[in-house]
Design a protein around this motif. Structure first.
Motif, PDB file in Angstrom:
ATOM      1  N   UNK A  11       0.828  -1.188   0.111  1.00  0.00           N
ATOM      2  CA  UNK A  11      -0.009   0.060   0.062  1.00  0.00           C
ATOM      3  C   UNK A  11       0.820   1.213   0.040  1.00  0.00           C
ATOM      4  N   UNK A  12       2.064   1.003   0.649  1.00  0.00           N
ATOM      5  CA  UNK A  12       3.060   2.333   0.854  1.00  0.00           C
ATOM      6  C   UNK A  12       3.560   2.689  -0.581  1.00  0.00           C
ATOM      7  N   UNK A  13       3.862   1.401  -1.239  1.00  0.00           N
ATOM      8  CA  UNK A  13       4.449   1.479  -2.611  1.00  0.00           C
ATOM      9  C   UNK A  13       3.461   2.390  -3.761  1.00  0.00           C
ATOM     10  N   UNK A  14       2.228   1.954  -3.576  1.00  0.00           N
ATOM     11  CA  UNK A  14       1.270   2.626  -4.441  1.00  0.00           C
ATOM     12  C   UNK A  14       0.831   4.058  -3.966  1.00  0.00           C
ATOM     13  N   UNK A  15       1.072   4.268  -2.686  1.00  0.00           N
ATOM     14  CA  UNK A  15       0.880   5.752  -2.242  1.00  0.00           C
ATOM     15  C   UNK A  15       2.229   6.517  -2.811  1.00  0.00           C
ATOM     16  N   UNK A  16       3.203   6.270  -2.810  1.00  0.00           N
ATOM     17  CA  UNK A  16       4.389   6.932  -3.367  1.00  0.00           C
ATOM     18  C   UNK A  16       4.273   6.846  -4.786  1.00  0.00           C
ATOM     19  N   UNK A  17       3.991   5.923  -5.588  1.00  0.00           N
ATOM     20  CA  UNK A  17       3.618   5.784  -7.023  1.00  0.00           C
ATOM     21  C   UNK A  17       2.559   6.881  -7.418  1.00  0.00           C
ATOM     22  N   UNK A  18       1.774   7.141  -6.465  1.00  0.00           N
ATOM     23  CA  UNK A  18       0.695   7.989  -6.920  1.00  0.00           C
ATOM     24  C   UNK A  18       1.382   9.489  -6.790  1.00  0.00           C
ATOM     25  N   UNK A  19       2.306   9.700  -5.899  1.00  0.00           N
ATOM     26  CA  UNK A  19       2.813  10.926  -5.835  1.00  0.00           C
ATOM     27  C   UNK A  19       4.041  11.347  -6.704  1.00  0.00           C
ATOM     28  N   UNK A  20       4.752  10.329  -7.060  1.00  0.00           N
ATOM     29  CA  UNK A  20       6.027  10.519  -7.826  1.00  0.00           C
ATOM     30  C   UNK A  20       5.813  10.043  -9.106  1.00  0.00           C
ATOM     31  N   UNK A  21       5.156   9.174  -9.498  1.00  0.00           N
ATOM     32  CA  UNK A  21       4.849   8.741 -10.895  1.00  0.00           C
ATOM     33  C   UNK A  21       3.575   9.106 -11.493  1.00  0.00           C
ATOM     34  N   UNK A  22       2.669   9.608 -11.022  1.00  0.00           N
ATOM     35  CA  UNK A  22       1.372   9.898 -11.439  1.00  0.00           C
ATOM     36  C   UNK A  22       0.543   8.754 -11.855  1.00  0.00           C
ATOM     37  N   UNK A  23       0.722   7.697 -10.898  1.00  0.00           N
ATOM     38  CA  UNK A  23      -0.325   6.560 -10.929  1.00  0.00           C
ATOM     39  C   UNK A  23      -1.829   6.941 -10.782  1.00  0.00           C
TER      40      UNK A  23
ATOM     41  N   UNK B 194       7.996   4.455 -11.773  1.00  0.00           N
ATOM     42  CA  UNK B 194       8.118   4.420 -10.369  1.00  0.00           C
ATOM     43  C   UNK B 194       9.264   3.473  -9.990  1.00  0.00           C
ATOM     44  N   UNK B 195       9.254   2.319 -10.542  1.00  0.00           N
ATOM     45  CA  UNK B 195      10.478   1.124 -10.390  1.00  0.00           C
ATOM     46  C   UNK B 195      11.930   1.809 -10.914  1.00  0.00           C
ATOM     47  N   UNK B 196      11.645   2.532 -11.913  1.00  0.00           N
ATOM     48  CA  UNK B 196      13.021   3.062 -12.166  1.00  0.00           C
ATOM     49  C   UNK B 196      13.445   4.089 -11.323  1.00  0.00           C
ATOM     50  N   UNK B 197      12.588   5.059 -10.922  1.00  0.00           N
ATOM     51  CA  UNK B 197      12.837   6.109 -10.114  1.00  0.00           C
ATOM     52  C   UNK B 197      13.120   5.498  -8.584  1.00  0.00           C
ATOM     53  N   UNK B 198      12.843   4.554  -8.316  1.00  0.00           N
ATOM     54  CA  UNK B 198      13.201   3.564  -7.088  1.00  0.00           C
ATOM     55  C   UNK B 198      14.889   3.107  -7.158  1.00  0.00           C
ATOM     56  N   UNK B 199      15.068   2.443  -8.464  1.00  0.00           N
ATOM     57  CA  UNK B 199      16.288   2.066  -8.511  1.00  0.00           C
ATOM     58  C   UNK B 199      17.376   3.021  -8.851  1.00  0.00           C
ATOM     59  N   UNK B 200      16.932   4.405  -9.418  1.00  0.00           N
ATOM     60  CA  UNK B 200      17.845   5.352  -9.722  1.00  0.00           C
ATOM     61  C   UNK B 200      18.313   5.838  -8.500  1.00  0.00           C
ATOM     62  N   UNK B 201      17.303   6.209  -7.545  1.00  0.00           N
ATOM     63  CA  UNK B 201      17.595   6.662  -6.152  1.00  0.00           C
ATOM     64  C   UNK B 201      18.545   5.626  -5.708  1.00  0.00           C
ATOM     65  N   UNK B 202      18.450   4.326  -5.509  1.00  0.00           N
ATOM     66  CA  UNK B 202      19.107   3.447  -4.627  1.00  0.00           C
ATOM     67  C   UNK B 202      20.599   3.592  -5.449  1.00  0.00           C
ATOM     68  N   UNK B 203      20.720   3.600  -6.607  1.00  0.00           N
ATOM     69  CA  UNK B 203      22.201   3.621  -7.412  1.00  0.00           C
ATOM     70  C   UNK B 203      22.654   5.098  -6.954  1.00  0.00           C
ATOM     71  N   UNK B 204      21.977   6.085  -6.743  1.00  0.00           N
ATOM     72  CA  UNK B 204      22.713   7.416  -6.463  1.00  0.00           C
ATOM     73  C   UNK B 204      22.633   7.865  -5.039  1.00  0.00           C
TER      74      UNK B 204
END
Length: 180
Positions: A126-138, A160-170
């Protein structure tokens, strides 16, 4: 019609037909078949349980520490497949008294604490979906058919998955691990 997964009788029938154990949330006003061949509202069935039916359970770690509840379960359904069982569970928040209900199917010897542990990780989804709504326009769609909605949700979740991976790598920790 907006319904919780647990209220989708066709989903539950499909899962049971494929012998897939499940713990799915349902609403307080859903009806279930009882072991006495009747029908009962979920909240009324749980309210009829004696006080001793409730025990302290943990739904696992949460964002703010352990998630401790009072939990109870009651067998439901008339016929059980050999070695399998059906239950209605309730989880009461110990600080607010709020109740959450699940319809469950699985091995007959499944304990209440096992059902609670299985239901526990739902908050992360549920938290993942909430974040995807705010960050990826879900939640930013205006579509008229299922295929368009499906395409929008798929692209939003991929973004959203790309954003999470990019954030992790940086992250500083990742950069330090790569440079050492």
């Amino acid at each position: 019609m907006d319904e919780a997964y647990g209220q989708s009788k066709s989903l539950r029938v499909w899962l049971e037909g494929h012998d897939r154990a499940h713990v799915v949330a349902t609403r307080c006003n859903d009806y279930v078949v009882t072991t006495s061949m009747g029908r009962a509202r979920v909240d009324e069935l749980i309210a009829s349980l004696p006080r001793r039916a409730w025990s302290r359970i943990s739904a696992g770690p949460g964002a703010h520490g352990p998630r401790e509840y009072r939990g109870a379960r009651v067998p439901i359904r008339i016929f059980w497949r050999p070695g399998r069982g059906h239950w209605l569970t309730a989880r009461r928040n110990m600080s607010t008294g709020e109740l959450a209900y699940c319809v469950c199917y699985g091995p007959r010897k499944t304990r209440l604490m096992d059902l609670a542990r299985i239901a526990g990780p739902r908050w992360a989804v549920e938290e993942c979906f909430q974040q995807a709504k705010g960050q990826a326009g879900l939640d930013e769609y205006q579509v008229r058919d299922w295929r368009a909605w499906y395409a929008h949700v798929t692209l939003s979740m991929a973004a959203y998955a790309w954003l999470v991976v990019a954030r992790t790598l940086t992250s500083p920790e990742q950069t330090a691990a790569v440079t050492t």
